[in-house]
Structure formats: C-alpha cells, structure tokens
Design a protein around this motif. Sequence first.
Motif, short mmCIF file in Angstrom:
data_model
loop_
_atom_site.label_atom_id
_atom_site.label_comp_id
_atom_site.label_asym_id
_atom_site.label_seq_id
_atom_site.Cartn_x
_atom_site.Cartn_y
_atom_site.Cartn_z
N MET A 81 22.00 -20.89 11.90
CA MET A 81 21.22 -19.77 11.37
C MET A 81 22.14 -18.62 10.97
N PHE A 82 23.16 -18.39 11.76
CA PHE A 82 24.16 -17.38 11.44
C PHE A 82 24.83 -17.70 10.11
N LEU A 83 25.18 -18.98 9.91
CA LEU A 83 25.81 -19.39 8.66
C LEU A 83 24.88 -19.20 7.47
N ILE A 84 23.59 -19.50 7.67
CA ILE A 84 22.61 -19.29 6.59
C ILE A 84 22.50 -17.80 6.27
N TYR A 85 22.45 -16.99 7.30
CA TYR A 85 22.30 -15.55 7.13
C TYR A 85 23.46 -14.97 6.32
N TYR A 86 24.66 -15.48 6.54
CA TYR A 86 25.83 -14.99 5.81
C TYR A 86 26.18 -15.84 4.57
N ASN A 87 25.20 -16.62 4.12
CA ASN A 87 25.33 -17.42 2.89
C ASN A 87 26.56 -18.33 2.88
N LEU A 88 26.87 -18.93 4.00
CA LEU A 88 27.96 -19.89 4.08
C LEU A 88 27.38 -21.30 3.99
N GLU A 89 26.72 -21.55 2.87
CA GLU A 89 25.95 -22.77 2.65
C GLU A 89 26.77 -24.05 2.80
N GLU A 90 28.07 -23.99 2.48
CA GLU A 90 28.89 -25.21 2.53
C GLU A 90 29.03 -25.75 3.96
N TRP A 91 28.78 -24.91 4.95
CA TRP A 91 28.91 -25.33 6.35
C TRP A 91 27.56 -25.63 7.02
N VAL A 92 26.50 -25.13 6.44
CA VAL A 92 25.19 -25.19 7.10
C VAL A 92 24.75 -26.61 7.41
#
Length: 134
Positions: A81-92
């Motif tokens: 969710m943290f990754l989604i929030y910071y738009n780090l889509e490649e890791w989500v």
Amino acid sequence: MTEVTLNTPALLFPTISLLLLAYTNRYIAISNRIRALHTLYKTDQSTILIAQINILKKRIFLIRNMQLFGIATMFIAAFSMFLIYYNLEEWVHAVFGMSLISMLISLTLCAVEVYLSNKALLIQIKDVEHLIDE
C-alpha cells in the motif's frame, strides 16, 4: 497486467486479523493443554502422555510460524500500500504477490497443525477404544 489499487491489499487486513485471532486462540488452548499434561505427567508417565506432549510440541512450533507468516502477510500488504501511495507501480505486483505467498504459507502450516491436532485426538481415542468396543 491487472492494476493493484490501495483497496486490493486492504482487502487482506480483515482476513489476516481473523486468522491471527484464531491462531492465538489455538495457541492459548494448546498452552493450557500442555500445562495440564505436564501436571499429569508428574504422577503418570504413560506413553500416551508422552505421545500427546510430542504432538503438542510440534503444534506449538507450527502455530508460532503460522503467526509469524500471518504478521509478515500484514506487514508486506501494508508495504505494498505504501508503494501504491508513492506511485512505485513497478514494485507493487511483486510485493503484493509476496504477501499472498506469505498468507498461503501461513494457511499451509495451519493445515498441517490441524492434521496434528486430529492425530492427537486419535491417540486419545485409541487409549479408550478397547472400552468402547466392549
């Protein structure tokens, strides 16, 4: 590839919470049973008690790991969710996938623990089976 939104990992939280509660209840029940068998063992050192205690020892180990993987599931889902929030889509996708794998491991350990629980009950039944058959 499917889009993972903040809602997707959030769906795991109620499930994980209920699983952890169930795991904790199993742990408490087993710890009470171990204490009772320990007291009984001091007066009656039967092989049935030893077999029961050995299975309970394995079950405690399994429950600890079930809880750890359940906690890891929640942690990793929150991290996704943290990754989604910071738009780090490649890791989500990879991180959320790890949370699902962690949950599957926890549930697999739970299945093994249920099997051992059943085995312990069958040992108990076997002890009195000759009385039932008569």
